[in-house]
Design a protein around this motif. Structure first.
Motif, short mmCIF file in Angstrom:
data_model
loop_
_atom_site.label_atom_id
_atom_site.label_comp_id
_atom_site.label_asym_id
_atom_site.label_seq_id
_atom_site.Cartn_x
_atom_site.Cartn_y
_atom_site.Cartn_z
N ASP A 1 3.95 7.20 -0.01
CA ASP A 1 5.40 6.69 0.62
C ASP A 1 4.36 5.19 0.49
N LEU A 2 5.27 4.58 1.34
CA LEU A 2 4.53 3.52 1.55
C LEU A 2 4.17 3.24 2.89
N ALA A 3 2.28 2.79 3.40
CA ALA A 3 2.31 3.00 3.80
C ALA A 3 2.45 1.16 5.30
N ARG A 4 2.18 2.07 6.59
CA ARG A 4 2.78 1.01 7.54
C ARG A 4 1.25 0.54 8.44
N GLU A 5 1.21 -0.36 9.08
CA GLU A 5 0.71 -1.06 10.31
C GLU A 5 1.30 -0.39 11.65
N ALA A 6 0.23 -0.40 12.28
CA ALA A 6 0.58 -0.78 13.75
C ALA A 6 1.54 -1.33 13.97
N GLY A 7 2.38 -1.43 14.43
CA GLY A 7 3.45 -2.02 13.94
C GLY A 7 4.84 -2.36 13.77
N GLY A 8 4.29 -1.45 12.71
CA GLY A 8 5.79 -0.87 11.35
C GLY A 8 6.16 -1.15 10.70
N ARG A 9 4.82 -3.04 10.81
CA ARG A 9 4.86 -4.11 9.08
C ARG A 9 4.36 -2.83 7.79
N ALA B 1 0.78 -1.20 -0.03
CA ALA B 1 -0.19 0.22 0.23
C ALA B 1 0.91 1.28 0.15
N LEU B 2 0.70 2.08 -0.80
CA LEU B 2 1.39 3.87 -0.79
C LEU B 2 0.11 4.67 0.05
N ASP B 3 0.74 5.22 0.59
CA ASP B 3 -0.40 6.23 0.91
C ASP B 3 0.63 8.12 0.39
N TRP B 4 -1.37 8.47 0.27
CA TRP B 4 -0.78 9.78 -0.03
C TRP B 4 -1.07 10.93 0.90
N ASN B 5 -0.23 11.47 0.68
CA ASN B 5 0.05 12.72 1.74
C ASN B 5 -0.30 14.18 1.74
N PRO B 6 -1.54 15.08 0.97
CA PRO B 6 -2.30 15.87 0.79
C PRO B 6 -1.68 17.20 0.74
N ALA B 7 -0.25 16.94 2.40
CA ALA B 7 0.04 18.02 3.36
C ALA B 7 1.34 18.38 2.00
N ALA C 1 1.99 -2.49 5.24
CA ALA C 1 0.46 -2.38 5.01
C ALA C 1 0.60 -3.10 3.60
N ASP C 2 -1.05 -4.02 3.23
CA ASP C 2 -0.93 -4.51 1.66
C ASP C 2 -2.29 -3.66 1.60
N ASP C 3 -2.53 -3.39 0.33
CA ASP C 3 -3.72 -2.55 -0.10
C ASP C 3 -4.28 -3.33 -1.38
N PRO C 4 -5.91 -3.43 -0.76
CA PRO C 4 -6.57 -4.97 -1.05
C PRO C 4 -7.57 -3.89 -2.28
N SER C 5 -7.49 -2.52 -1.95
CA SER C 5 -8.36 -1.18 -2.93
C SER C 5 -7.30 -0.91 -4.58
N LEU C 6 -7.81 -0.42 -5.09
CA LEU C 6 -7.22 0.12 -5.74
C LEU C 6 -6.08 1.34 -6.46
N ARG C 7 -6.61 1.90 -4.79
CA ARG C 7 -6.04 3.66 -3.86
C ARG C 7 -4.43 3.09 -4.74
N THR C 8 -4.09 2.51 -4.23
CA THR C 8 -2.23 2.40 -4.57
C THR C 8 -2.03 2.22 -6.12
N ALA C 9 -3.10 1.08 -7.11
CA ALA C 9 -2.84 1.34 -7.89
C ALA C 9 -2.98 2.50 -8.91
#
Length: 143
Positions: A14-22, A3-9, A24-32
């Protein structure tokens, strides 16, 4: 897919992380969508560029589909004036970059609208209609 996160600010992904630092996976189309919009597609021979550099993603050379291109030509709009023509081109470039979602059967329809969010800041609203329902995102980019 990671998963990628988009930072509007900061207008960055950047790569998305889950709690614990792992990571994250992205089952949606957002990263694509993020990759499709913000990787630099090679400019066409009739595209005007600032310095003659046509850019493009190296991975296109390895594609099993001849002529398949990843990314968008939105990078060509950097330093453009805030005109209605620039908004129209932004919408065209974004639709071109996201057309594969419909062609590959991942979405029924992709709708794109561009608007000026602030001076030098272009906003893209991307709405995807898929079998799982509707998904809408707003992405910003500096021009």
């Amino acid at each position: 897919m990671l998963a990628l996160d988009w930072n509007p600010a900061t207008l960055t992904g950047d790569l998305a992380r889950e709690a614990g630092g792992r990571l994250a996976d992205d089952p949606s189309l957002r990263t694509a969508v993020i990759l499709s919009l913000f990787l630099d597609r090679r400019a066409r021979s009739d595209d005007a560029t600032q310095d003659g550099d046509r850019r493009g993603w190296l991975g296109d050379a390895l594609s099993p589909v001849t002529g398949d291109r990843i990314g968008s030509r939105l990078w060509l709009l950097r330093r453009e004036k805030q005109l209605p023509e620039t908004l129209r081109r932004a919408e065209d470039y974004a639709r071109e970059a996201l057309a594969w979602l419909v062609e590959d059967g991942l979405a029924r329809r992709v709708t794109v609208a561009a608007d000026w969010l602030a001076m030098g800041l272009l906003g893209l609203r991307v709405e995807i209609e898929s079998n799982a329902g509707r998904q809408a995102e707003v992405f910003g980019m500096r021009i």
